[in-house]
Design a protein around this motif. Structure first.
Motif, PDB file in Angstrom:
ATOM      1  N   VAL A 277       0.776  -1.222  -0.081  1.00  0.00           N
ATOM      2  CA  VAL A 277      -0.028  -0.072   0.019  1.00  0.00           C
ATOM      3  C   VAL A 277       0.885   1.186  -0.102  1.00  0.00           C
ATOM      4  O   VAL A 277       0.581   2.056  -0.710  1.00  0.00           O
ATOM      5  CB  VAL A 277      -1.031  -0.016   1.251  1.00  0.00           C
ATOM      6  CG1 VAL A 277      -1.513   1.513   1.258  1.00  0.00           C
ATOM      7  CG2 VAL A 277      -2.184  -1.179   1.131  1.00  0.00           C
ATOM      8  N   ASP A 278       1.843   1.443   1.121  1.00  0.00           N
ATOM      9  CA  ASP A 278       2.632   2.594   1.000  1.00  0.00           C
ATOM     10  C   ASP A 278       3.096   2.974  -0.416  1.00  0.00           C
ATOM     11  O   ASP A 278       3.127   4.385  -0.576  1.00  0.00           O
ATOM     12  CB  ASP A 278       3.694   2.463   2.007  1.00  0.00           C
ATOM     13  CG  ASP A 278       3.205   2.240   3.470  1.00  0.00           C
ATOM     14  OD1 ASP A 278       2.043   2.715   3.559  1.00  0.00           O
ATOM     15  OD2 ASP A 278       3.917   1.929   4.495  1.00  0.00           O
ATOM     16  N   ASN A 279       3.845   2.349  -1.043  1.00  0.00           N
ATOM     17  CA  ASN A 279       4.579   2.522  -2.326  1.00  0.00           C
ATOM     18  C   ASN A 279       3.579   2.706  -3.369  1.00  0.00           C
ATOM     19  O   ASN A 279       4.044   2.894  -4.576  1.00  0.00           O
ATOM     20  CB  ASN A 279       5.694   1.848  -2.519  1.00  0.00           C
ATOM     21  CG  ASN A 279       6.594   1.970  -1.415  1.00  0.00           C
ATOM     22  OD1 ASN A 279       6.951   2.893  -0.813  1.00  0.00           O
ATOM     23  ND2 ASN A 279       7.249   0.694  -1.045  1.00  0.00           N
ATOM     24  N   ALA A 280       2.343   2.597  -3.328  1.00  0.00           N
ATOM     25  CA  ALA A 280       1.363   2.589  -4.451  1.00  0.00           C
ATOM     26  C   ALA A 280       0.651   3.665  -4.742  1.00  0.00           C
ATOM     27  O   ALA A 280       0.628   4.635  -3.859  1.00  0.00           O
ATOM     28  CB  ALA A 280       0.231   1.502  -4.262  1.00  0.00           C
ATOM     29  N   ASP A 281       0.483   3.953  -5.971  1.00  0.00           N
ATOM     30  CA  ASP A 281      -0.412   5.433  -6.434  1.00  0.00           C
ATOM     31  C   ASP A 281      -1.662   5.207  -5.937  1.00  0.00           C
ATOM     32  O   ASP A 281      -2.145   4.110  -5.205  1.00  0.00           O
ATOM     33  CB  ASP A 281      -0.223   5.598  -7.734  1.00  0.00           C
ATOM     34  CG  ASP A 281      -0.807   4.628  -8.526  1.00  0.00           C
ATOM     35  OD1 ASP A 281      -1.767   3.845  -8.296  1.00  0.00           O
ATOM     36  OD2 ASP A 281      -0.365   4.262  -9.932  1.00  0.00           O
ATOM     37  N   GLY A 282      -2.331   6.522  -5.984  1.00  0.00           N
ATOM     38  CA  GLY A 282      -3.614   6.541  -5.395  1.00  0.00           C
ATOM     39  C   GLY A 282      -4.797   5.415  -5.814  1.00  0.00           C
ATOM     40  O   GLY A 282      -5.501   4.874  -5.058  1.00  0.00           O
ATOM     41  N   ASN A 283      -4.936   5.202  -7.106  1.00  0.00           N
ATOM     42  CA  ASN A 283      -5.733   4.133  -7.637  1.00  0.00           C
ATOM     43  C   ASN A 283      -5.355   2.701  -7.308  1.00  0.00           C
ATOM     44  O   ASN A 283      -6.337   1.956  -6.783  1.00  0.00           O
ATOM     45  CB  ASN A 283      -5.819   4.203  -9.365  1.00  0.00           C
ATOM     46  CG  ASN A 283      -6.556   5.398  -9.658  1.00  0.00           C
ATOM     47  OD1 ASN A 283      -7.543   5.796  -8.954  1.00  0.00           O
ATOM     48  ND2 ASN A 283      -6.146   5.984 -11.146  1.00  0.00           N
ATOM     49  N   THR A 284      -4.032   2.366  -7.293  1.00  0.00           N
ATOM     50  CA  THR A 284      -3.660   1.070  -6.921  1.00  0.00           C
ATOM     51  C   THR A 284      -3.841   1.001  -5.522  1.00  0.00           C
ATOM     52  O   THR A 284      -4.377   0.006  -4.916  1.00  0.00           O
ATOM     53  CB  THR A 284      -2.067   1.090  -7.169  1.00  0.00           C
ATOM     54  OG1 THR A 284      -1.775   1.259  -8.591  1.00  0.00           O
ATOM     55  CG2 THR A 284      -1.443  -0.405  -6.901  1.00  0.00           C
TER      56      THR A 284
END
Length: 571
Positions: A277-284
């Protein structure tokens, strides 16, 4: 004669016979154990060893056998000298029951090893060998022998006996798991070093993990019902070192037979997904949180009251809601509904279960979930009750008070919000955890209040926000520019004609700041030009600010013309 009576009679005899009870078993001279590595296996004291699995392949008169073993354990545990003849007599009394003979001898071996107080491996190995003599295919005997050599740190011999146990009982899952636990022992410590950057430890983790996968593959080949995917997924959950390895664990859980999954497997898989989660972009991020909710929902179908799914599910759902709560759009509205409803469902189910594991954090998430579902007063009541808990942690106090304050603000009850915010600020400050953003949110509450007021009441609210931003800038120098720009933006709402010079100090601070960005410095410079030229009526005091204005905005023709007229400088 009933074996329970034999065991009890022999135990009573052992306890009262003075010739037997006069010397402790610890004091008797021990024989050298008949082992492949004699120096390693001796009668040293060991506590806390787990008992080996001694279930026979076919059980007859099991109550008598288990009663006999219990009697043996009691006799041996009283550390009597020469108790072995008594144990031998009990074991021999079972020899007419050929199908249970190995069990009684392995039970006796286990008693000498674990119950004697001196870890008597001499007699333990003697009785194991007797069990093997009676039934060379009796897997628990080899397994217990492997345990003894494992304890003695004779790993090569231990492995050979574990493999022999597997050979004798290839369809018995327990043999593979015992061998796997031997291979896995201490791997958690190695993994800690691996995460710290130790390359040798990283290699060791991968090597042992591959060996464990191979053991599970052997079990799967011998018995197709063995939960290979599930057990391998657990390995990657515990010992995955990279994102690719963690992703492999997630996939293995997906591929596992659903009826093989235990309750904690669902939380394990959800936890693995959360690591992305932490390194994902908004949609991901939204997709990952949605997947976590789906995993939790699947787990609750099979384990509807499992504490950890409900507890962590509520926490993750609230975090997901916080991600989207201030964002607009139909798609995000649907996500808000999903995350808010899930958090409340999980929390209500958990609280209603009255599970003894329920913590203050669960009530904190429950209060948040109620509020996120527009049950504002009910949520506030839950959080206020939580604040009375004698076990509540400082960060939970701060979080609960912050939610209460913001909820009162959202309800438009600003008097209650002000009181709650001040208590909140005092709390986090007393805990030594006050930061700039606590004060920024406090100031924002007064800005929101001002937008719903008129006249002097509105000005007073803006002034309160202005003062809090100033305190934040002074107390937290690393964020000072943020405080000053907020003050400068509020100044025209408090002092529209600049007559009182409300924005003068923050403008000067930004003008002289080496960290403020160009747009903020430009805003400060324009304020200073207006203040010194229009309010103070000083062309000379305004000169350097005019020149700085031109530096920051070189294409502004109005500024160029004013400089040419006022200071006779053509730019």
């Amino acid at each position: 004669m009933n074996m329970r009576k034999i065991a009890i009679g022999l135990l009573a005899f052992a306890l009262v016979a003075p010739s037997i009870a006069s010397v402790s078993l610890k004091d008797k001279k021990e024989k050298k154990p008949k082992t492949e590595k004699k120096a390693k296996v001796d009668n040293k004291t060991k506590t806390g060893k787990a008992s080996s699995s001694n279930s026979p392949r076919k059980v007859q008169t099991i109550n008598d056998v288990e009663a006999a073993i219990l009697g043996i354990e009691k006799i041996v545990s009283h550390t009597l000298v020469e108790v072995e003849p008594i144990v031998q007599q009990i074991c021999e009394s079972q020899q007419t029951k050929k199908s249970v003979c190995p069990r009684i001898y392995v039970g006796a071996a286990n008693a000498f090893w674990l119950k004697s107080g001196v870890s008597d491996t001499t007699y333990a190995l003697k009785y194991i060998d007797k069990a093997i003599e009676l039934d060379p295919h009796y897997s628990p005997a080899y397994m217990l022998k492997g345990d003894i050599y494992k304890w003695a740190d004779d790993t090569t011999v231990a492995v050979n006996y574990y493999k022999k146990a597997i050979e004798m009982a290839p369809n018995d899952f327990r043999t593979y798991r015992k061998y796997a636990s031997f291979v896995e022992a201490g791997l958690d410590k190695v993994t800690e070093r691996a995460f710290a950057g130790d390359t040798e430890a990283q290699e060791e983790v991968r090597k042992r993990r591959a060996k464990l996968e191979n053991i599970y593959a052997m079990a799967k080949e011998a018995n197709p019902t063995f939960p290979y995917n599930r057990d391998c997924a657990r390995l990657y959950a515990a010992y995955g070192l990279t994102t690719n390895e963690i992703q492999k664990g997630v996939q293995l859980y997906d591929e596992a037979q659903k009826d093989s999954l235990e309750a904690d497997n669902y939380t394990s898989q959800a936890r693995m997904v959360y690591t992305f989660v932490d390194n994902a972009d908004g949609n991901t991020k939204l997709q990952l949180y949605t997947r976590i909710m789906n995993i939790c929902d699947s787990g609750l179908v099979r384990y509807p009251a499992y504490y950890y799914i409900l507890s962590t599910g509520a926490d993750w759902a609230n975090r997901a809601y916080d991600l989207v709560k201030k964002q607009q759009g139909d798609a995000l509205y649907e996500y808000k509904k999903l995350f808010a409803s899930r958090a409340l469902e999980y929390s209500e189910t958990l609280i209603a279960s009255k599970d003894t594991a329920i913590t203050d954090l669960n009530y904190l998430n429950y209060g948040k979930a109620l509020i996120n579902n527009n049950k504002l007063n009910q949520g506030i009541d839950v959080l206020k009750e939580l604040l009375k808990s004698p076990t509540i942690k400082d960060d939970q106090v701060a979080s609960a008070m912050g939610v209460i304050s913001n909820t009162y603000k959202d309800m438009g009850e600003y008097d209650k919000a002000e009181t709650a915010y001040q208590e909140y600020i005092n709390t986090v400050e007393s805990n030594g955890k006050l930061n700039y953003f606590h004060l920024q949110n406090y100031a924002a509450m007064y800005k929101d209040k001002a937008e719903e007021c008129v006249g002097m009441e509105q000005v007073a609210a803006y002034k309160k926000a202005f003062d809090i931003y100033g305190q934040a800038a002074e107390r937290f120098p690393d964020y000072a520019d943020y405080g000053y720009i907020n003050q400068l933006q509020l100044s025209p709402l408090i002092d529209p004609d600049q007559e009182a010079g409300v924005g003068l100090q923050p403008a000067l601070q930004l003008y002289n700041s080496v960290s403020a960005n160009a747009s903020w410095q430009l805003m400060a410079t324009r304020y200073l030009v207006g203040y010194y030229f229009n309010v103070k009526k000083s062309k000379e005091l305004a000169r350097k600010y005019f020149m700085r204005w031109h530096e920051l905005d070189p294409d502004n023709e109005t500024v160029k013309r004013n400089i040419a007229i006022l200071y006779k400088v053509n730019l």
